[in-house]
Design a protein around this motif. Structure first.
Motif, mmCIF file in Angstrom:
data_model
loop_
_atom_site.group_PDB
_atom_site.id
_atom_site.type_symbol
_atom_site.label_atom_id
_atom_site.label_comp_id
_atom_site.label_asym_id
_atom_site.label_seq_id
_atom_site.Cartn_x
_atom_site.Cartn_y
_atom_site.Cartn_z
ATOM 1 N N HIS A 213 -5.235 75.580 38.068
ATOM 2 C CA HIS A 213 -4.329 75.711 39.211
ATOM 3 C C HIS A 213 -2.879 75.452 38.790
ATOM 4 N N HIS A 214 -2.657 74.433 37.979
ATOM 5 C CA HIS A 214 -1.301 74.121 37.536
ATOM 6 C C HIS A 214 -0.714 75.255 36.688
ATOM 7 N N ILE A 215 -1.530 75.901 35.878
ATOM 8 C CA ILE A 215 -1.047 77.044 35.084
ATOM 9 C C ILE A 215 -0.509 78.124 36.013
ATOM 10 N N GLN A 216 -1.260 78.404 37.060
ATOM 11 C CA GLN A 216 -0.888 79.483 37.968
ATOM 12 C C GLN A 216 0.317 79.142 38.837
ATOM 13 N N GLN A 217 0.665 77.864 38.947
ATOM 14 C CA GLN A 217 1.803 77.450 39.770
ATOM 15 C C GLN A 217 3.104 77.310 38.971
ATOM 16 N N LYS A 221 7.977 84.039 34.238
ATOM 17 C CA LYS A 221 8.180 85.437 34.623
ATOM 18 C C LYS A 221 6.871 86.100 35.011
ATOM 19 N N GLU A 222 5.837 85.815 34.239
ATOM 20 C CA GLU A 222 4.524 86.407 34.512
ATOM 21 C C GLU A 222 3.448 85.403 34.132
ATOM 22 N N SER A 223 2.554 85.127 35.040
ATOM 23 C CA SER A 223 1.486 84.167 34.763
ATOM 24 C C SER A 223 0.585 84.688 33.647
ATOM 25 N N PRO A 224 0.216 83.839 32.706
ATOM 26 C CA PRO A 224 -0.629 84.294 31.600
ATOM 27 C C PRO A 224 -2.055 84.568 32.047
#
Length: 268
Positions: A213-217, A221-224
């Motif tokens: 969840h933290h990665i996606q927040q 520029k672009e979520s990995p």
């Protein structure tokens, strides 16, 4: 015998930095040769001595031999050498080592440079040499050096797993960084903005679904893309990961070939 070659053993953390400085010193161009002996003698004093002796006898006074003390890979700089001339010397070096150290089994990658290559390019050359299964001399082309590399962040507490993944992914042209835990990974994602995060779920600090969840927040520029590589085999965990945006889920022990294919599918 001249003293044209200076052999220096350096730790991996310094190896590429020192090599980059050496190549940059020769603005007229230089040939760069990576050597790894796949036999039992790899990294031995006898092997190092034979390589230095060979380079000492070449014309000129600027040749240098550096060795990565961790992996036994050597880099040889030949300032002013054309590709043809360097390839000829590489063949002679290979014959020299096979004659003097029959078990050496040399692997060689060669490039003629007109400008300083990136550190990632040199790492790719060194690692492809170390893992090569062919005794043929590989000519590293400008096309290979210029190829755009996807960035992959490897997140795992196990140093052996990280090393294996880093070497295998670099062999395929990916740029890689490593993180030991979730907190370090989040910092690197924000700064480096990788194309894909390859991560274990069992991590210190922050792990599992909160880590995903933290990665996606993160403000990037672009979520990995996210590929989970974990020992967790619980169906509920797998289902929750996909529900929370994970792109693929691979359980350990894993097939390297299958993992390669899944990463390519996520990136392309």
């Amino acid at each position: 015998m001249s003293q044209s070659a200076t052999l220096q053993r350096v730790q991996a953390v310094d190896f590429y930095g020192r090599l980059e400085e050496e190549v940059r010193e020769h603005s007229q161009g230089t040939a760069l040769l990576f050597l790894y002996c796949a036999g039992d003698s790899s990294g031995s004093e006898a092997e190092l001595s034979e390589v230095q002796s060979f380079v000492d006898q070449l014309s000129g006074d600027n040749g240098k031999v550096l060795q990565d003390a961790n992996y036994g890979v050597m880099a040889i700089t030949l300032p002013g050498y054309s590709l043809d001339a360097a390839h000829y010397q590489a063949l002679l070096l290979k014959q020299h080592l096979q004659g003097r150290l029959g078990e050496a089994d040399p692997r060689i990658t060669l490039a003629a440079l007109t400008e300083t290559p990136s550190m990632q390019t040199m790492k790719q050359m060194a690692e492809s040499t170390r893992l090569s299964t062919s005794s043929d001399i590989h000519i590293f082309t400008q096309e290979e050096a210029d190829r755009e590399h996807n960035r992959i962040l490897i997140v795992d507490q196990d140093a052996t797993v990280r090393e294996f993944l880093q070497i295998r992914l670099a062999m395929q042209g990916y740029e890689t960084l490593e993180a030991l835990d979730g907190l370090e990974a989040l910092e690197l994602i924000a700064k480096w903005e990788p194309d894909l995060v390859l991560t274990e779920l069992n991590l210190h600090g922050i792990d599992g679904l909160p880590f995903i969840h933290h990665i996606q927040q993160l403000d990037v520029k672009e979520s990995p893309k996210i590929v989970v590589l974990t020992e967790k085999r619980v169906e509920q965990t797998i289902s929750q990961c996909f529900q929370n945006g994970v792109d693929d889920y691979v359980t350990k022990p894993f097939s390297p070939v299958e993992l390669d294919a899944r990463i390519r599918r996520c990136l392309h």
